[in-house]
Design a protein around this motif. Structure first.
Motif, PDB file in Angstrom:
ATOM      1  N   MET A  42      17.961   1.981 -88.119  1.00 48.49           N
ATOM      2  CA  MET A  42      17.568   0.707 -88.713  1.00 48.49           C
ATOM      3  C   MET A  42      18.100   0.678 -90.139  1.00 48.49           C
ATOM      4  N   ALA A  43      18.806  -0.387 -90.469  1.00 47.88           N
ATOM      5  CA  ALA A  43      19.361  -0.540 -91.812  1.00 47.88           C
ATOM      6  C   ALA A  43      19.116  -1.961 -92.295  1.00 47.88           C
ATOM      7  N   VAL A  44      19.172  -2.139 -93.601  1.00 44.45           N
ATOM      8  CA  VAL A  44      18.881  -3.444 -94.176  1.00 44.45           C
ATOM      9  C   VAL A  44      19.841  -3.721 -95.323  1.00 44.45           C
ATOM     10  N   TRP A  45      20.238  -4.993 -95.430  1.00 46.31           N
ATOM     11  CA  TRP A  45      21.065  -5.472 -96.544  1.00 46.31           C
ATOM     12  C   TRP A  45      20.270  -6.565 -97.264  1.00 46.31           C
ATOM     13  N   GLY A  46      20.122  -6.414 -98.582  1.00 49.28           N
ATOM     14  CA  GLY A  46      19.368  -7.381 -99.359  1.00 49.28           C
ATOM     15  C   GLY A  46      18.087  -6.835 -99.946  1.00 49.28           C
ATOM     16  N   ALA A  47      17.707  -5.625 -99.566  1.00 43.06           N
ATOM     17  CA  ALA A  47      16.513  -4.970-100.118  1.00 43.06           C
ATOM     18  C   ALA A  47      16.782  -3.469-100.166  1.00 43.06           C
ATOM     19  N   PRO A  48      16.457  -2.800-101.277  1.00 42.26           N
ATOM     20  CA  PRO A  48      15.817  -3.345-102.484  1.00 42.26           C
ATOM     21  C   PRO A  48      16.778  -4.107-103.386  1.00 42.26           C
ATOM     22  N   THR A  49      18.102  -3.947-103.170  1.00 38.04           N
ATOM     23  CA  THR A  49      19.078  -4.666-103.988  1.00 38.04           C
ATOM     24  C   THR A  49      19.945  -5.519-103.082  1.00 38.04           C
ATOM     25  N   SER A  50      20.539  -6.555-103.661  1.00 35.84           N
ATOM     26  CA  SER A  50      21.360  -7.489-102.900  1.00 35.84           C
ATOM     27  C   SER A  50      22.771  -7.518-103.448  1.00 35.84           C
ATOM     28  N   ALA A  51      23.710  -7.908-102.588  1.00 29.71           N
ATOM     29  CA  ALA A  51      25.104  -8.058-103.013  1.00 29.71           C
ATOM     30  C   ALA A  51      25.319  -9.349-103.790  1.00 29.71           C
ATOM     31  N   GLY A  52      24.279 -10.173-103.898  1.00 31.42           N
ATOM     32  CA  GLY A  52      24.405 -11.393-104.697  1.00 31.42           C
ATOM     33  C   GLY A  52      23.851 -12.616-104.009  1.00 31.42           C
ATOM     34  N   SER A  53      23.896 -12.647-102.659  1.00 31.67           N
ATOM     35  CA  SER A  53      23.403 -13.797-101.919  1.00 31.67           C
ATOM     36  C   SER A  53      23.119 -13.362-100.488  1.00 31.67           C
ATOM     37  N   PRO A  54      22.234 -14.070 -99.765  1.00 29.59           N
ATOM     38  CA  PRO A  54      21.990 -13.748 -98.352  1.00 29.59           C
ATOM     39  C   PRO A  54      23.260 -13.805 -97.512  1.00 29.59           C
ATOM     40  N   ARG A  55      24.155 -14.727 -97.830  1.00 29.20           N
ATOM     41  CA  ARG A  55      25.416 -14.822 -97.082  1.00 29.20           C
ATOM     42  C   ARG A  55      26.246 -13.550 -97.243  1.00 29.20           C
ATOM     43  N   GLU A  56      26.393 -13.064 -98.483  1.00 32.25           N
ATOM     44  CA  GLU A  56      27.195 -11.861 -98.714  1.00 32.25           C
ATOM     45  C   GLU A  56      26.525 -10.643 -98.078  1.00 32.25           C
ATOM     46  N   ASP A  57      25.183 -10.589 -98.108  1.00 31.47           N
ATOM     47  CA  ASP A  57      24.484  -9.486 -97.449  1.00 31.47           C
ATOM     48  C   ASP A  57      24.747  -9.504 -95.944  1.00 31.47           C
ATOM     49  N   ALA A  58      24.723 -10.694 -95.346  1.00 31.12           N
ATOM     50  CA  ALA A  58      24.981 -10.801 -93.912  1.00 31.12           C
ATOM     51  C   ALA A  58      26.408 -10.397 -93.568  1.00 31.12           C
ATOM     52  N   LEU A  59      27.366 -10.826 -94.394  1.00 30.13           N
ATOM     53  CA  LEU A  59      28.759 -10.433 -94.153  1.00 30.13           C
ATOM     54  C   LEU A  59      28.925  -8.926 -94.253  1.00 30.13           C
ATOM     55  N   ASN A  60      28.276  -8.309 -95.240  1.00 28.50           N
ATOM     56  CA  ASN A  60      28.366  -6.853 -95.386  1.00 28.50           C
ATOM     57  C   ASN A  60      27.788  -6.148 -94.164  1.00 28.50           C
ATOM     58  N   CYS A  61      26.705  -6.683 -93.617  1.00 30.95           N
ATOM     59  CA  CYS A  61      26.104  -6.077 -92.426  1.00 30.95           C
ATOM     60  C   CYS A  61      27.063  -6.128 -91.248  1.00 30.95           C
ATOM     61  N   ILE A  62      27.720  -7.273 -91.040  1.00 25.13           N
ATOM     62  CA  ILE A  62      28.671  -7.387 -89.929  1.00 25.13           C
ATOM     63  C   ILE A  62      29.881  -6.495 -90.175  1.00 25.13           C
ATOM     64  N   ARG A  63      30.301  -6.380 -91.436  1.00 21.94           N
ATOM     65  CA  ARG A  63      31.394  -5.443 -91.741  1.00 21.94           C
ATOM     66  C   ARG A  63      31.010  -4.027 -91.344  1.00 21.94           C
ATOM     67  N   ALA A  64      29.753  -3.652 -91.616  1.00 17.20           N
ATOM     68  CA  ALA A  64      29.303  -2.311 -91.243  1.00 17.20           C
ATOM     69  C   ALA A  64      29.340  -2.132 -89.734  1.00 17.20           C
ATOM     70  N   ALA A  65      28.915  -3.152 -88.969  1.00 14.20           N
ATOM     71  CA  ALA A  65      28.924  -3.051 -87.505  1.00 14.20           C
ATOM     72  C   ALA A  65      30.344  -2.902 -86.980  1.00 14.20           C
ATOM     73  N   LEU A  66      31.295  -3.659 -87.565  1.00 13.02           N
ATOM     74  CA  LEU A  66      32.695  -3.530 -87.126  1.00 13.02           C
ATOM     75  C   LEU A  66      33.252  -2.160 -87.474  1.00 13.02           C
ATOM     76  N   ARG A  67      32.856  -1.623 -88.627  1.00 14.73           N
ATOM     77  CA  ARG A  67      33.277  -0.263 -88.982  1.00 14.73           C
ATOM     78  C   ARG A  67      32.695   0.743 -87.987  1.00 14.73           C
ATOM     79  N   MET A  68      31.442   0.524 -87.565  1.00 14.79           N
ATOM     80  CA  MET A  68      30.840   1.419 -86.576  1.00 14.79           C
ATOM     81  C   MET A  68      31.594   1.355 -85.254  1.00 14.79           C
ATOM     82  N   ARG A  69      32.031   0.145 -84.879  1.00 18.65           N
ATOM     83  CA  ARG A  69      32.818   0.012 -83.638  1.00 18.65           C
ATOM     84  C   ARG A  69      34.082   0.872 -83.717  1.00 18.65           C
ATOM     85  N   ALA A  70      34.789   0.789 -84.859  1.00 19.51           N
ATOM     86  CA  ALA A  70      36.015   1.587 -85.020  1.00 19.51           C
ATOM     87  C   ALA A  70      35.700   3.076 -85.099  1.00 19.51           C
TER      88      ALA A  70
END
Length: 636
Positions: free
Chosen positions: A457-485
């Motif tokens: 279980m991982a979280v983006w946006g807590a305790p710190t954020s990348a700047g906005s909920p949109r950027e946090d969501a994009l970072n999460c999907i980037r992590a999932a694609l990195r996990m796929r590779a």
């Protein structure tokens, strides 16, 4: 017995060396040290004086030579322009031009030829004036001039554009010969003036002394004039020489400096840049030769210092006995601290520096004990980032509502896999797998909240954020694609019961959560809770029946829809939701460039991913996606 023997040994030392004797010894040692210090200072000041003298001498030689060279080059240029001005202003006839040229060469016997270059002409030459006497006296062929111009055609073009150049023609003429290129305009046309002249007269001013070597270089580092003509004839270049490189980097007119060559030898160097052709006069002197007299003096001083140190060591050995006992006690205290015993029973017995050091040791032990207590407190956190925020006082106490993106992943058929492995093999396999997956989270500024068996279980946006909920969501999907590779790399070479092929499912959801420290007084954990977390876990479980590896909810999709290529999956019914929830399978992020297997050359459909990962295409007619949402009640 050993302690009694040690005490017996110390008693006579105190009687044998009373305070008065110690003071005499210490004063004697101080005198010797003072004598040595004075000797060293005298040597140092002497070295500084010799060095300053050498540098000034170096600078003077360099400046005088540079002045002489610049005067000679200016004179050659001025006389050449005067010749052309006379020819341009007078009624130019063939006879007059020859007389003017003959008079010019008679006054300037070192000049071999004067040419006006013009790149618009087929041969690149507009006018030529040759000193026939020069070529005959030196047994040279005048055709060498045209040959040289053909070789340096690019330089002639640069000169016509306004750049002055000085080139070495000695390799072609086999004698000291320079060519001065200077921009020239006639009747509004940009042309070039090329003056071929012998450098023998200038070379005479570049005498090589016992210490200094002075030579002339152009803007590219070619040696133009040097006391050793072989270096000039062989077209030696010093572009990588430290003195030349420093001159180009500094950009100033002149400087004196100390530098090391490629062999590690130190040199005093001085340079003066000329206003003509960006050339420069360099003067170097090897530091070892300049400072040789000083080094001899330093050796004698060194021998004297060694003798002083020998006597000092003998005195210090006797004096040290009076302070050895408290130092031994401090050593024991240091070992106690090393062993983790921070509460010391040590007490200062004197009011001198050793007593102060003893007090500092006790205070240090107390500080380390307090630090260990803080360390144990922060050990309750699983994440380094959270622990650091807590230590810095930036972690809010209690709970707070945050907009986050939550991620869950799980290994497919983990129970069946683990049953075929020994316990230590399961742990080793999970550690290797988790290491690569967690790295993907960390690289995208996420925080691993917890490990639940084989799940992450991982979280983006807590305790710190990348700047906005949109950027946090994009970072999460980037992590999932990195996990796929990363999983594809992890599966290479795997197969069989001991090294099974691994497949995972990733569920992603975005929404508000309560983030805070939850647990007991002895064990606390920073985590996020809320409906958004439960939905992310439910989404992860849907990967298997939907035949996908990365699923996102419509809440996440709304944030990232312009950056993510997806395929919509059948909607699911979620307990407590008024309408079915839309689900999307992540195919690619076409605009990404730093994710392996993604980007412009990444997959374009879900079936491509299924084929690569070996995921069967499900028959949705036979799959009940809402099965997990069935709720049971006790029958009466």
């Amino acid at each position: 017995m050993a302690e009694q023997k040690e005490k017996q040994t110390m008693k006579p030392e105190k009687v044998r060396f009373p305070i008065g004797a110690k003071l005499v010894i210490m004063i004697s040692v101080l005198l010797l040290i003072a004598l040595g210090t004075i000797t060293m200072l005298v040597t140092w000041f002497g070295s500084e004086e010799v060095q300053i003298t050498a540098e000034e001498n170096n600078r003077t030689v360099n400046a005088q030579t540079a002045s002489a060279v610049e005067n000679e080059l200016s004179s050659i240029r001025a006389n050449a322009f005067l010749l052309l001005d006379i020819l341009n202003t007078a009624e130019s006839t063939s006879g007059f031009a020859k007389q003017a040229a003959a008079f010019y060469f008679e006054r300037n016997p070192s000049v071999a030829a004067v040419l006006v270059t013009d790149s618009r002409r087929s041969d690149g030459i507009e006018r030529t004036f040759f000193n026939t006497t020069f070529f005959l006296a030196h047994e040279l062929d005048s055709s060498l001039v045209r040959t040289f111009l053909k070789q340096e055609k690019d330089v002639a073009l640069q000169v016509e554009r306004g750049i002055m150049k000085i080139l070495n023609a000695a390799p072609l003429f086999n004698q000291p010969m320079l060519v001065l290129f200077y921009p020239y305009k006639e009747k509004g046309l940009s042309q070039g003036l090329a003056v071929f002249f012998s450098a023998e007269k200038i070379t005479d001013g570049f005498g090589q002394g016992t210490l200094q070597t002075t030579y002339l270089v152009n803007d590219t580092g070619d040696i133009l004039i040097h006391p050793d003509f072989e270096l000039v004839r062989n077209a030696t270049n010093v572009a990588s020489f430290p003195l030349f490189t420093q001159m180009r980097e500094n950009g100033d007119t002149n400087r004196q400096m100390l530098f090391e060559d490629a062999h590690g030898k130190k040199h005093f160097g001085s340079y003066t840049r000329l206003s003509l052709g960006d050339s420069a006069v360099l003067t170097t002197a090897e530091a070892a030769q300049v400072l040789e007299p000083v080094n001899d003096t330093a050796k004698r001083n060194l021998y004297l210092s060694i003798a002083v140190l020998a006597f000092s060591a003998m005195f210090v050995w006797f004096v040290s006995k009076s302070i050895s006992t408290p130092i031994k006690l401090l050593t024991v205290a240091a070992h106690q601290i090393e062993a983790g015993q921070y509460e010391l029973s040590l007490k200062p017995k004197t009011r001198d520096e050793i007593g102060l050091l003893t007090s500092s040791f006790v205070q240090m032990g107390k500080g380390l004990a307090e630090r260990e207590r803080l360390k144990d407190s922060f050990g309750r956190f699983i994440n380094k980032e959270i622990a650091e925020l807590a230590m810095q006082g930036r972690l809010a106490l209690g709970g707070e509502t945050k907009e986050t993106t939550i991620f869950f992943s799980d290994i497919r058929s983990f129970t069946a896999i683990s049953e075929k492995l020994q316990p230590f093999e399961v742990v080793g396999f999970l550690n290797e797998y988790m290491t690569q997956m967690v790295e993907c989270v960390n690289d995208t500024h996420g925080v691993v909240d917890k490990f639940i068996g084989d799940a992450i279980m991982a979280v983006w946006g807590a305790p710190t954020s990348a700047g906005s909920p949109r950027e946090d969501a994009l970072n999460c999907i980037r992590a999932a694609l990195r996990m796929r590779a990363a999983l594809m790399r992890f599966n290479k070479g795997r197969g069989g019961d001991k090294k099974p092929i691994i497949r995972i499912g990733c569920g992603i959801n975005s929404g508000p959560v309560v983030a805070g420290q939850i647990g007991s007084q002895k064990r606390m954990e920073y985590t996020v809770i809320g409906d958004a977390v439960n939905l992310a876990s439910r989404t992860e479980a849907l990967n298997k029946p939907m035949g996908t590896d990365i699923l996102i909810t419509e809440y996440t999709y709304r944030l990232v829809q312009d950056q993510v290529l997806v395929e919509e999956m059948p909607s699911v019914t979620v307990k407590g939701k008024e309408k079915p929830l839309r689900m999307f399978a992540v195919v690619n992020m076409p605009h990404e460039t730093g994710i392996p297997g993604a980007g412009a050359k990444g997959p374009t459909s879900l079936n491509q991913i299924r084929n690569v990962l070996g995921i069967p295409i499900p028959d949705f007619a036979k799959v009940n996606l809402d099965e997990d949402e069935k709720k049971y009640k006790i029958q009466s």
